[in-house]
Structures are given as structure tokens and as C-alpha cells.
Design a protein around this motif. Structure first.
Motif, mmCIF file in Angstrom:
data_model
loop_
_atom_site.group_PDB
_atom_site.id
_atom_site.type_symbol
_atom_site.label_atom_id
_atom_site.label_comp_id
_atom_site.label_asym_id
_atom_site.label_seq_id
_atom_site.Cartn_x
_atom_site.Cartn_y
_atom_site.Cartn_z
ATOM 1 N N ALA A 1 -27.895 -35.948 31.576
ATOM 2 C CA ALA A 1 -28.582 -37.238 31.469
ATOM 3 C C ALA A 1 -29.643 -37.193 30.367
ATOM 4 C CB ALA A 1 -29.211 -37.602 32.804
ATOM 5 N N ASP A 2 -30.398 -36.093 30.304
ATOM 6 C CA ASP A 2 -31.393 -35.939 29.235
ATOM 7 C C ASP A 2 -30.731 -35.902 27.868
ATOM 8 O OD1 ASP A 2 -33.402 -35.874 31.111
ATOM 9 O OD2 ASP A 2 -33.470 -33.676 31.227
ATOM 10 N N GLU A 3 -29.597 -35.220 27.793
ATOM 11 C CA GLU A 3 -28.869 -35.119 26.525
ATOM 12 C C GLU A 3 -28.350 -36.480 26.074
ATOM 13 O OE1 GLU A 3 -25.086 -32.641 24.600
ATOM 14 O OE2 GLU A 3 -25.956 -32.023 26.530
ATOM 15 N N LEU A 4 -27.928 -37.299 27.038
ATOM 16 C CA LEU A 4 -27.462 -38.649 26.712
ATOM 17 C C LEU A 4 -28.534 -39.440 25.974
ATOM 18 C CD1 LEU A 4 -25.653 -39.842 29.976
ATOM 19 C CD2 LEU A 4 -24.603 -39.710 27.715
ATOM 20 N N VAL A 5 -29.748 -39.391 26.499
ATOM 21 C CA VAL A 5 -30.843 -40.177 25.937
ATOM 22 C C VAL A 5 -31.380 -39.550 24.643
ATOM 23 C CG1 VAL A 5 -33.154 -41.098 26.379
ATOM 24 C CG2 VAL A 5 -31.461 -41.041 28.217
ATOM 25 N N ASN A 6 -31.514 -38.235 24.641
ATOM 26 C CA ASN A 6 -32.122 -37.559 23.483
ATOM 27 C C ASN A 6 -31.250 -37.639 22.228
ATOM 28 O OD1 ASN A 6 -34.323 -36.830 25.031
ATOM 29 N ND2 ASN A 6 -33.456 -34.857 25.629
ATOM 30 N N ASN B 1 -24.565 -39.016 18.794
ATOM 31 C CA ASN B 1 -24.109 -37.715 19.275
ATOM 32 C C ASN B 1 -22.613 -37.548 18.985
ATOM 33 O OD1 ASN B 1 -23.580 -35.342 20.601
ATOM 34 N ND2 ASN B 1 -24.145 -36.090 22.635
ATOM 35 N N PRO B 2 -22.209 -36.565 18.149
ATOM 36 C CA PRO B 2 -20.782 -36.389 17.836
ATOM 37 C C PRO B 2 -19.959 -35.907 19.038
ATOM 38 C CG PRO B 2 -22.083 -34.583 16.929
ATOM 39 C CD PRO B 2 -23.065 -35.575 17.456
ATOM 40 N N ASP B 3 -20.643 -35.333 20.016
ATOM 41 C CA ASP B 3 -19.949 -34.809 21.202
ATOM 42 C C ASP B 3 -20.114 -35.732 22.409
ATOM 43 O OD1 ASP B 3 -19.138 -32.501 19.806
ATOM 44 O OD2 ASP B 3 -21.092 -31.544 20.201
ATOM 45 N N LEU B 4 -20.323 -37.006 22.162
ATOM 46 C CA LEU B 4 -20.589 -37.939 23.261
ATOM 47 C C LEU B 4 -19.401 -38.040 24.216
ATOM 48 C CD1 LEU B 4 -22.419 -39.947 24.639
ATOM 49 C CD2 LEU B 4 -21.603 -41.717 23.072
ATOM 50 N N GLU B 5 -18.183 -38.089 23.684
ATOM 51 C CA GLU B 5 -16.998 -38.195 24.544
ATOM 52 C C GLU B 5 -16.856 -36.949 25.420
ATOM 53 O OE1 GLU B 5 -13.348 -39.376 22.739
ATOM 54 O OE2 GLU B 5 -14.313 -40.798 21.386
ATOM 55 N N ASP C 1 -27.122 -48.596 26.868
ATOM 56 C CA ASP C 1 -25.987 -48.259 27.736
ATOM 57 C C ASP C 1 -26.076 -46.813 28.209
ATOM 58 O OD1 ASP C 1 -24.826 -50.822 27.340
ATOM 59 O OD2 ASP C 1 -24.000 -50.155 25.415
ATOM 60 N N LEU C 2 -26.503 -45.920 27.315
ATOM 61 C CA LEU C 2 -26.635 -44.511 27.677
ATOM 62 C C LEU C 2 -27.829 -44.308 28.606
ATOM 63 C CD1 LEU C 2 -25.922 -42.803 24.231
ATOM 64 C CD2 LEU C 2 -24.329 -43.337 26.069
ATOM 65 N N LYS C 3 -28.909 -45.048 28.359
ATOM 66 C CA LYS C 3 -30.074 -44.954 29.240
ATOM 67 C C LYS C 3 -29.726 -45.435 30.657
ATOM 68 C CE LYS C 3 -33.730 -45.457 25.760
ATOM 69 N NZ LYS C 3 -34.842 -46.318 25.268
ATOM 70 N N GLU C 4 -28.882 -46.468 30.732
ATOM 71 C CA GLU C 4 -28.469 -46.978 32.043
ATOM 72 C C GLU C 4 -27.646 -45.936 32.797
ATOM 73 O OE1 GLU C 4 -27.933 -49.292 35.364
ATOM 74 O OE2 GLU C 4 -29.339 -49.564 33.700
ATOM 75 N N LEU C 5 -26.768 -45.228 32.101
ATOM 76 C CA LEU C 5 -25.983 -44.175 32.740
ATOM 77 C C LEU C 5 -26.900 -43.061 33.237
ATOM 78 C CD1 LEU C 5 -23.371 -42.830 33.580
ATOM 79 C CD2 LEU C 5 -23.099 -41.983 31.235
ATOM 80 N N ALA C 6 -27.864 -42.678 32.408
ATOM 81 C CA ALA C 6 -28.823 -41.649 32.822
ATOM 82 C C ALA C 6 -29.595 -42.103 34.057
ATOM 83 C CB ALA C 6 -29.783 -41.341 31.672
ATOM 84 N N HIS C 7 -29.956 -43.376 34.087
ATOM 85 C CA HIS C 7 -30.676 -43.931 35.237
ATOM 86 C C HIS C 7 -29.820 -43.871 36.501
ATOM 87 C CE1 HIS C 7 -33.176 -46.526 37.654
ATOM 88 N NE2 HIS C 7 -32.203 -47.396 37.787
#
Length: 318
Positions: A51-56, A61-65, A117-123
Motif C-alpha cells: 500500500a505504501d509502495e502504491l502511493v509513493n 511505477n513501471p512495476d505497477l501491474e 485511484d491508487l490512494k483509494e486502493l491503499a485506503h
């Protein structure tokens, strides 16, 4: 055969058997609970890092998938587009986390993904962790007024059934008949239904049939208790009174359970993500909003609607 049943069906033997079965299943439940929660806690140690990696690292992020795939491996696999259970099960199975992952994948493919969208997933991952922590911490649940009423209704109803069982036992000793065995079966069904009913009321799907089913079960419990009272005492007034008391106790238990669920952590999450759940249930439910946790009894809905209608008309007159 009846003589053997008389010897077996003593209060001490029945109590001992029920206590042994309860202890056995409680032990199995605790072992399973410990196994599942310990494993999930290990998974969430990694999920919080993801989750931290998603936001940071954000959308660049090339490795998002790959990161999304790692997250999907650590959450409940049964929550993906679940359609066979109600809102409670959907939250239990991380359905709201799956929903956000799939939305991110679609936006990523269309190149319209945003950091929100990524912050929402982390949440949502944090919410899942919170729900797990609550389950682990709440070995001794906090008692509130709704829980007190729930246990009072439950124990009062249980005492009523125990009284009927004792009366049946006395009647069975005096006169062993087929009707007595049918009566015992009905009592067993009522006890089972009474303990299942609260769970059915909060696990219901967004379906009118489930509400009708719960209402029918309430009347079935009341009718069986009234029938047993009439059989034992041959008095219609006593039977009617017992039926009314049984119905009120059952209804009170269902409503108090609904309030407990609505005030709980998982109940709050259910009310936040009800629209997402509704969308995943297919065209059958696409035109109807999800009913909230209070709307378990259809005729109570009508009373509530009439009350608000009269209130609005009164305000208009002023």
C-alpha cells in the motif's frame, strides 16, 4: 422403543450431550479462527508495504501491474465479483478491495489512471487490516445497549423453549405417542431457526425474497410455539399469548442484531461500499438500491414510509 427413549431422554443426558457438542464445535471454531487470523496477519504485513509502495511510486511505477498482482495474491480470492452471497460475505471476502483493483487495471489499460485511484486502493487495504485487527482484539466484545437487548431476547426465547422441552418431557413420560415425537422435532427446528435467524438477517442479499423468507420464518417460529402451547395446555388463549410473545422475542432479536451489525466496523464498511456490491450483482439488481441494515422486515418498511409521509404532510400544513 418408547421405553428406551424414556431412559435416554433424561435431562442430565440431554444437557451433557448438548454441552459436549457445544464444547467440541467451539474448540474447532477457535482452532480455525486462530489458524486463519494468524495467516492473514502475516499477509497484511506485506500488504501494508504494498500500500505504501502504491502511493509513493504512483502511476509512473513501471512495476505497477506486478504490484497489483502481488496484492491480489494476499487478499481473499473468493471476493472477486462475488454474486452468491450478501453484503456481509462480500466485505468478509475483500470484495471492495477486488473492485478497486479491477477498476485500476481498466484505467491503466485505457491510460486514464490517476494517483487518487491508487490512494483509494491503499485506503481499502488499510480498512481490511482494521477489520482483521478488530476481529483479533475482540475476543471479549464491547457490550452496548443493543447487545444487551439482543442477549436478553435470545435468553428469554431460549428459556421459553427449555420450558417447552421440560413440559414435553413430562408429557412424554406420561403418554408416549407419535405426536410427542413430532412435537420434539418441531421444538428442535424452532431452536435451530432462532439461532440462525439473526445471521440470516445480516447475510441477506439485495433480494426481496430474502426479506420475505425472514418474515415467514418469524411467523413459523411463533406458530410452532403457539401450536406446542395449545397441545400441552389445550387452551387457545394461552396459545395465542405464547405465539405473540414468541413473535415479539424473535422480532426483537432480529432488529437488535441488525442494529449491532450496523454499528459494527464491518457494518460501517458495508454501508460505504453498498453501491459497488449492487453493481456486481448483475442486471437483476441494477435498478434497485441496496437496503440498509434496518430494513429486514418488509412491514416495518411500510410503517416507516407512512410515518415519514404523515410527518411531511404535517409540515406542509404548517
Amino acid at each position: 422403543m418408547y421405553e428406551i427413549l424414556k431412559q435416554i431422554a433424561t435431562p442430565a443426558i440431554i444437557t451433557g450431550l448438548i454441552s459436549s457438542l457445544y464444547a467440541y464445535f467451539q474448540k474447532k471454531k477457535e482452532d480455525y479462527r486462530k489458524y486463519v487470523y494468524e495467516n492473514k496477519q502475516e499477509n497484511f504485513k506485506e500488504l501494508v508495504v504494498y500500500a505504501d509502495e502504491l502511493v509513493n511510486k504512483g502511476i509512473t511505477n513501471p512495476d505497477l501491474e506486478k504490484l497489483l498482482f502481488k496484492i491480489s495474491q494476499k487478499i481473499n480470492p473468493y471476493g472477486r465479483k462475488i454474486k452468491t452471497f450478501g453484503k456481509y460475505q462480500w466485505i468478509e471476502d475483500d470484495g471492495y478491495v477486488w473492485y478497486q483493483i479491477e477498476m485500476i487495471e481498466k484505467k491503466l489499460a485505457s491510460q486514464i489512471l490517476q494517483i487518487e485511484d491508487l490512494k483509494e486502493l491503499a485506503h481499502r487495504i488499510q480498512i481490511s487490516k482494521r477489520l482483521l485487527d478488530i476481529k483479533v482484539e475482540n475476543n471479549i466484545p464491547i457490550i452496548n445497549s443493543a447487545k444487551i437487548w439482543f442477549y436478553l431476547f435470545q435468553y428469554a426465547m431460549l428459556l421459553l423453549q427449555v420450558f417447552f422441552i421440560y413440559s414435553w418431557y413430562q408429557s412424554f413420560i406420561e403418554q408416549s405417542t407419535i405426536d410427542s415425537l413430532v412435537l420434539a422435532f418441531c421444538l428442535l427446528v424452532v431452536v435451530i431457526l432462532f439461532f440462525l435467524l439473526p445471521e440470516l438477517s445480516i447475510n441477506e442479499s439485495d433480494d426481496r425474497k430474502s426479506e420475505i423468507r425472514i418474515t415467514v420464518l418469524l411467523f413459523v417460529i411463533a406458530a410452532v410455539d403457539a401450536g406446542i402451547a395449545y397441545y400441552l395446555y389445550n387452551n387457545s388463549s394461552i396459545a395465542l399469548l405464547v405465539g405473540m410473545v414468541s413473535f415479539c422475542l424473535s422480532l426483537g432479536e432480529v432488529i437488535s442484531k441488525a442494529i449491532i451489525f450496523g454499528e459494527s466496523e464491518i457494518g460501517k464498511v458495508s454501508t460505504i461500499y453498498i453501491e459497488e456490491y449492487r453493481k456486481l450483482q448483475g442486471p437483476k439488481l441494477s435498478k434497485r438500491r441496496f437496503r440498509n441494515y434496518f430494513k429486514v422486515i418488509p412491514f416495518l418498511n411500510k410503517i416507516k414510509i407512512l410515518f415519514h409521509k404523515d410527518k411531511r404532510e404535517g409540515n406542509d400544513d404548517l
